[in-house]
Motif scaffolding. Structure first.
Motif, PDB file in Angstrom:
ATOM      1  N   ILE A  15      -4.005 -10.488 -11.788  1.00  0.00           N
ATOM      2  CA  ILE A  15      -4.190  -9.767 -10.527  1.00  0.00           C
ATOM      3  C   ILE A  15      -5.684  -9.540 -10.290  1.00  0.00           C
ATOM      4  N   VAL A  16      -6.194 -10.046  -9.185  1.00  0.00           N
ATOM      5  CA  VAL A  16      -7.597  -9.825  -8.831  1.00  0.00           C
ATOM      6  C   VAL A  16      -7.623  -9.145  -7.466  1.00  0.00           C
ATOM      7  N   VAL A  60      -4.135 -16.779 -10.819  1.00  0.00           N
ATOM      8  CA  VAL A  60      -4.704 -15.667 -10.052  1.00  0.00           C
ATOM      9  C   VAL A  60      -3.791 -15.325  -8.875  1.00  0.00           C
ATOM     10  N   LEU A  61      -3.508 -14.038  -8.724  1.00  0.00           N
ATOM     11  CA  LEU A  61      -2.818 -13.519  -7.549  1.00  0.00           C
ATOM     12  C   LEU A  61      -3.807 -12.607  -6.833  1.00  0.00           C
ATOM     13  N   ALA A  62      -4.129 -12.938  -5.591  1.00  0.00           N
ATOM     14  CA  ALA A  62      -5.178 -12.225  -4.865  1.00  0.00           C
ATOM     15  C   ALA A  62      -4.777 -12.056  -3.411  1.00  0.00           C
ATOM     16  N   PRO A  63      -5.466 -11.169  -2.688  1.00  0.00           N
ATOM     17  CA  PRO A  63      -5.201 -11.069  -1.239  1.00  0.00           C
ATOM     18  C   PRO A  63      -5.667 -12.327  -0.537  1.00  0.00           C
ATOM     19  N   GLY A 374      -6.161  -6.183   5.761  1.00  0.00           N
ATOM     20  CA  GLY A 374      -6.010  -7.167   4.695  1.00  0.00           C
ATOM     21  C   GLY A 374      -7.080  -6.986   3.638  1.00  0.00           C
ATOM     22  N   GLY A 375      -7.120  -7.943   2.717  1.00  0.00           N
ATOM     23  CA  GLY A 375      -8.203  -7.987   1.745  1.00  0.00           C
ATOM     24  C   GLY A 375      -8.083  -7.056   0.564  1.00  0.00           C
ATOM     25  N   GLN A 376      -6.885  -6.518   0.311  1.00  0.00           N
ATOM     26  CA  GLN A 376      -6.732  -5.672  -0.866  1.00  0.00           C
ATOM     27  C   GLN A 376      -5.289  -5.640  -1.342  1.00  0.00           C
ATOM     28  N   LEU A 377      -5.145  -5.407  -2.636  1.00  0.00           N
ATOM     29  CA  LEU A 377      -3.822  -5.304  -3.254  1.00  0.00           C
ATOM     30  C   LEU A 377      -3.564  -3.845  -3.589  1.00  0.00           C
ATOM     31  N   SER A 378      -2.957  -3.134  -2.663  1.00  0.00           N
ATOM     32  CA  SER A 378      -2.629  -1.735  -2.913  1.00  0.00           C
ATOM     33  C   SER A 378      -1.418  -1.362  -2.087  1.00  0.00           C
ATOM     34  N   GLY A 380       1.168  -0.128   0.451  1.00  0.00           N
ATOM     35  CA  GLY A 380       1.093   0.076   1.881  1.00  0.00           C
ATOM     36  C   GLY A 380       0.369  -1.018   2.633  1.00  0.00           C
ATOM     37  N   LYS A 381      -0.303  -1.922   1.920  1.00  0.00           N
ATOM     38  CA  LYS A 381      -1.030  -3.008   2.558  1.00  0.00           C
ATOM     39  C   LYS A 381      -0.107  -4.217   2.745  1.00  0.00           C
ATOM     40  N   PRO A 382      -0.391  -5.064   3.739  1.00  0.00           N
ATOM     41  CA  PRO A 382       0.458  -6.228   3.961  1.00  0.00           C
ATOM     42  C   PRO A 382       0.421  -7.192   2.787  1.00  0.00           C
ATOM     43  N   ALA A 383       1.557  -7.797   2.526  1.00  0.00           N
ATOM     44  CA  ALA A 383       1.674  -8.740   1.410  1.00  0.00           C
ATOM     45  C   ALA A 383       1.227 -10.134   1.845  1.00  0.00           C
ATOM     46  N   ASP A 384      -0.048 -10.216   2.273  1.00  0.00           N
ATOM     47  CA  ASP A 384      -0.672 -11.510   2.557  1.00  0.00           C
ATOM     48  C   ASP A 384      -1.342 -11.933   1.257  1.00  0.00           C
ATOM     49  N   LEU A 385      -0.681 -12.804   0.527  1.00  0.00           N
ATOM     50  CA  LEU A 385      -1.054 -13.091  -0.854  1.00  0.00           C
ATOM     51  C   LEU A 385      -1.277 -14.575  -1.085  1.00  0.00           C
ATOM     52  N   ILE A 386      -2.123 -14.871  -2.069  1.00  0.00           N
ATOM     53  CA  ILE A 386      -2.314 -16.260  -2.490  1.00  0.00           C
ATOM     54  C   ILE A 386      -2.212 -16.343  -3.999  1.00  0.00           C
ATOM     55  N   ILE A 387      -1.626 -17.434  -4.459  1.00  0.00           N
ATOM     56  CA  ILE A 387      -1.593 -17.762  -5.885  1.00  0.00           C
ATOM     57  C   ILE A 387      -2.514 -18.953  -6.071  1.00  0.00           C
ATOM     58  N   VAL A 388      -3.508 -18.801  -6.963  1.00  0.00           N
ATOM     59  CA  VAL A 388      -4.560 -19.802  -7.105  1.00  0.00           C
ATOM     60  C   VAL A 388      -4.695 -20.233  -8.560  1.00  0.00           C
TER      61      VAL A 388
END
Length: 435
Positions: A15-16, A60-63, A374-378, A380-388
């Motif tokens: 998780i980044v 890596v799982l990131a926004p 966007g731009g954060q993993l917390s 209440g934030k939207p699950a706009d995610l990328i696996i890299v």
């Protein structure tokens, strides 16, 4: 649509989160398109009943990335790119939010055109698309657009795209007007008169190739003026692209003095220099031009330090008719959405920038500037995610890119780092297929 998805658990991930600099093993739990929990305690089988699980394979799982500068042909130049093809290229590159520039035909200078772009994107795009509206009518640099009405219609920033507003009085009025709406003014810092017939960085390399050069002062003169106008008006100001050490120092001084000034850099100026032009490679005719290696190292250091806020793709599709020409006659512009993250990972691999810092400039900070969640993993934030897979090596093949145009500056380049999956509000919109 995401409200009808079952809960989803992304586990076995690195998780980044660039917003908090979290970099640890764990998982992310998603419900109804929103993140509800993040941490090392989320493992396989730890979700509620009916959870759909995604094993991230240790990757890596990131926004998702937020790109503040992409040129899309629709409306008016659909032969170069459409909102659909641009969004497909974005998803393949891990970009979940795209800010499209107003240089369309007609330009995005009226609320009705903002509305058209938003509706068209809703119907055809697979990622979030936000229009930046023109700062002046017809992008002509003379008469201001209705910033308040355009912002109400959905414009997230105001810019004339690749055209600098050269009239200082017009820009002062624009900044004064925008300040009352807390609107973001973005200017392309390049004086067209100083650019003149120039087509690449001024210096020994241009002389060797027999090409007219563009001095750094074409950038710094405009930037210095803009910063002074930002001080005068108190507006939120963003220099679209900086490319040299002198510009970095101007922005640093502005920030140290407390101004609401930010700046961006193109992925091209971070990872390429004037030597890469080689024997007149027109895919590398860009604005601003590729600078020398000292300037490239200066902007990398400024990125690592935080003086440079965001990295953009500067995605600018051009067809063969505008690129298959002598270098001095070719159009400026290169593709960037699909290779943005992979190219940026060169800096991480070289130890010049950390992965959280790179992702902060690619997601967290641009999201903050335009006010999107966007731009954060917390929670209440939207699950706009990328696996890299940041260790995935590949060679760029322009024929396999999703964009309609094929003018990639990284064609046949060896890159490391591949987006395996992209999710918008927890819904899969892209999965890498080796074939």
């Amino acid at each position: 649509m995401s409200a009808f998805l079952p809960p989803q658990l992304f586990h076995n991930a690195r998780i980044v989160d660039p917003a908090t600099e979290r970099d640890e093993r764990g998982g992310v739990l998603v419900r109804a398109g929103l993140i509800v929990d993040v941490g090392p305690h989320l493992m396989a089988g730890s979700g509620p009943d009916g959870t759909q699980e995604h094993d991230c394979g240790g990757h890596v799982l990131a926004p998702g990335l937020v790109d503040l500068r992409a040129f899309v042909g629709e409306p008016g130049a659909e032969h170069r790119e459409t909102l659909k093809t641009a969004s497909e290229a974005a998803a393949a590159g891990g970009v979940t939010t795209v800010v499209c520039m107003p240089e369309t035909n007609p330009p995005i200078d009226e609320p009705a055109i903002v509305d058209f772009v938003l509706r068209r994107a809703r119907d055809t795009a697979i990622v979030h698309v936000h229009p930046a509206a023109a700062l002046t009518k017809e992008l002509a640099g003379r008469e201001l657009t209705e910033i308040g009405l355009l912002q109400e219609a959905g414009a997230v920033a105001f810019t004339d795209g690749t055209r600098a507003v050269t009239n200082a009085q017009v820009l002062r009025r624009a900044m004064t007007y925008a300040r009352d709406f807390d609107a973001l003014i973005i200017n392309h810092v390049e004086d067209p008169d100083l650019v003149g017939d120039g087509v690449m960085n001024e210096g020994a390399r241009a002389s060797l190739l027999g090409l007219h050069g563009i001095p750094r002062e074409a950038e710094t003169v405009v930037l210095e003026r803009d910063i002074r106008l930002a001080r005068l008006t108190g507006a939120r100001y963003h220099a679209a692209l900086v490319s040299c050490a002198d510009s970095v120092e101007i922005v640093r001084r502005a920030k140290d003095s407390g101004l609401k000034a930010t700046c961006g850099v193109s992925i091209n100026n971070l990872t390429l220099n004037e030597i890469d032009i080689g024997d007149y490679r027109t895919f590398l005719r860009l604005s601003p031009p590729l600078r020398d290696e000292d300037d490239r190292q200066a902007v990398i250091a400024a990125l690592a330090e935080g003086v440079i806020d965001v990295i953009v793709s500067d995605h600018n599709p051009q067809d063969v008719e505008t690129k298959r020409l002598p270098f001095s006659e070719a159009a400026n512009g290169a593709l960037g959405l699909e290779t943005l993250l992979s190219a940026g990972l060169r800096l991480v691999e070289a130890g010049q920038v950390t992965l959280p810092r790179l992702l902060h400039a690619l997601s967290t900070r641009p999201a903050q500037l335009i006010g999107v969640p966007g731009g954060q993993l917390s929670a209440g934030k939207p699950a706009d995610l990328i696996i890299v897979d940041i260790d995935f090596p590949y060679v760029v093949d322009k024929l396999k890119l999703h964009s309609k145009s094929k003018n990639s500056p990284f064609d046949e380049a060896r890159l490391t780092g591949r987006v395996l999956k992209t999710f918008i509000a927890g819904r899969l919109v892209y999965a890498y297929d080796e074939q």
